[in-house]
Scaffold this active site. Structure first.
Site, PDB file in Angstrom:
ATOM      1  N   HIS A  17      16.243  40.795  30.191  1.00 16.67           N
ATOM      2  CA  HIS A  17      17.626  40.330  30.099  1.00 16.67           C
ATOM      3  C   HIS A  17      17.762  39.334  28.945  1.00 16.67           C
ATOM      4  O   HIS A  17      17.177  38.266  28.974  1.00 16.67           O
ATOM      5  CB  HIS A  17      18.056  39.654  31.404  1.00 16.67           C
ATOM      6  CG  HIS A  17      19.532  39.436  31.489  1.00 16.67           C
ATOM      7  ND1 HIS A  17      20.373  40.355  32.065  1.00 16.67           N
ATOM      8  CD2 HIS A  17      20.312  38.432  31.055  1.00 16.67           C
ATOM      9  CE1 HIS A  17      21.620  39.907  31.998  1.00 16.67           C
ATOM     10  NE2 HIS A  17      21.599  38.740  31.371  1.00 16.67           N
ATOM     11  N   ILE A  18      18.540  39.704  27.938  1.00 15.49           N
ATOM     12  CA  ILE A  18      18.715  38.808  26.794  1.00 15.49           C
ATOM     13  C   ILE A  18      19.615  37.629  27.166  1.00 15.49           C
ATOM     14  O   ILE A  18      20.491  37.731  28.020  1.00 15.49           O
ATOM     15  CB  ILE A  18      19.297  39.539  25.566  1.00 15.49           C
ATOM     16  CG1 ILE A  18      20.666  40.154  25.890  1.00 15.49           C
ATOM     17  CG2 ILE A  18      18.327  40.580  25.042  1.00 15.49           C
ATOM     18  CD1 ILE A  18      21.391  40.676  24.669  1.00 15.49           C
ATOM     19  N   HIS A  19      19.355  36.514  26.533  1.00 10.75           N
ATOM     20  CA  HIS A  19      20.186  35.327  26.694  1.00 10.75           C
ATOM     21  C   HIS A  19      19.916  34.391  25.521  1.00 10.75           C
ATOM     22  O   HIS A  19      18.856  34.418  24.929  1.00 10.75           O
ATOM     23  CB  HIS A  19      19.921  34.624  28.030  1.00 10.75           C
ATOM     24  CG  HIS A  19      18.487  34.291  28.266  1.00 10.75           C
ATOM     25  ND1 HIS A  19      17.594  35.197  28.789  1.00 10.75           N
ATOM     26  CD2 HIS A  19      17.782  33.166  28.036  1.00 10.75           C
ATOM     27  CE1 HIS A  19      16.397  34.635  28.883  1.00 10.75           C
ATOM     28  NE2 HIS A  19      16.480  33.401  28.421  1.00 10.75           N
ATOM     29  N   MET A  20      20.915  33.583  25.220  1.00 12.06           N
ATOM     30  CA  MET A  20      20.844  32.626  24.123  1.00 12.06           C
ATOM     31  C   MET A  20      20.588  31.234  24.692  1.00 12.06           C
ATOM     32  O   MET A  20      21.300  30.801  25.591  1.00 12.06           O
ATOM     33  CB  MET A  20      22.156  32.626  23.344  1.00 12.06           C
ATOM     34  CG  MET A  20      22.176  31.749  22.126  1.00 12.06           C
ATOM     35  SD  MET A  20      21.263  32.427  20.742  1.00 12.06           S
ATOM     36  CE  MET A  20      22.345  33.755  20.256  1.00 12.06           C
ATOM     37  N   HIS A  21      19.555  30.562  24.186  1.00 14.61           N
ATOM     38  CA  HIS A  21      19.288  29.178  24.568  1.00 14.61           C
ATOM     39  C   HIS A  21      20.029  28.248  23.625  1.00 14.61           C
ATOM     40  O   HIS A  21      20.036  28.467  22.417  1.00 14.61           O
ATOM     41  CB  HIS A  21      17.791  28.857  24.446  1.00 14.61           C
ATOM     42  CG  HIS A  21      16.945  29.522  25.463  1.00 14.61           C
ATOM     43  ND1 HIS A  21      16.597  28.912  26.647  1.00 14.61           N
ATOM     44  CD2 HIS A  21      16.366  30.740  25.489  1.00 14.61           C
ATOM     45  CE1 HIS A  21      15.835  29.725  27.350  1.00 14.61           C
ATOM     46  NE2 HIS A  21      15.681  30.846  26.672  1.00 14.61           N
TER      47      HIS A  21
END
Length: 113
Positions: free
Chosen positions: A72-76
């Site tokens: 699951h991609i996500h931006m920090h």
């Protein structure tokens, strides 16, 4: 937008799409634009609330890249300050945060409106 359960610093936010995708290239253009719009809002809120010297923005895509949830991609997004590493982080490999996640949430929720 969600808070990181194991934040690097107070204010460590993750921006993620509703779609469960493992590659950025699989994300629709509309969802990618929405993520970036949210990142802009979060940056503004982080700067208002924490007054950092800078902001880290990044993605870890795939297990080898350090993704905690590889599918699951996500931006920090997290605020950073000059020389923000300290004895506990460097030697003890432990982070000490000045506020709880609940306090972080209340501050950012107010700034995001």
């Amino acid at each position: 937008m969600i808070l990181n359960s194991y934040p690097y610093t107070s204010g460590h936010v993750m921006v993620l799409p509703f779609a469960h995708l493992d590659e950025l290239g699989k994300l629709s253009a509309a969802a990618a634009h929405e993520m970036m719009d949210l990142c802009q809002r979060v940056e503004t809120a982080l700067r208002e609330v924490y007054r950092p010297d800078g902001v880290n923005l990044g993605m870890n895509i795939g297990k080898a890249a350090g993704a905690g949830v590889a599918g699951h991609i996500h931006m920090h997004m997290l605020p950073r300050w000059v020389a923000d590493s300290n004895f506990m982080t460097v030697v003890g490999e432990t982070r000490v945060l000045p506020e709880t996640l609940e306090q972080t949430w209340e501050k950012l929720k107010a700034a995001l409106g």
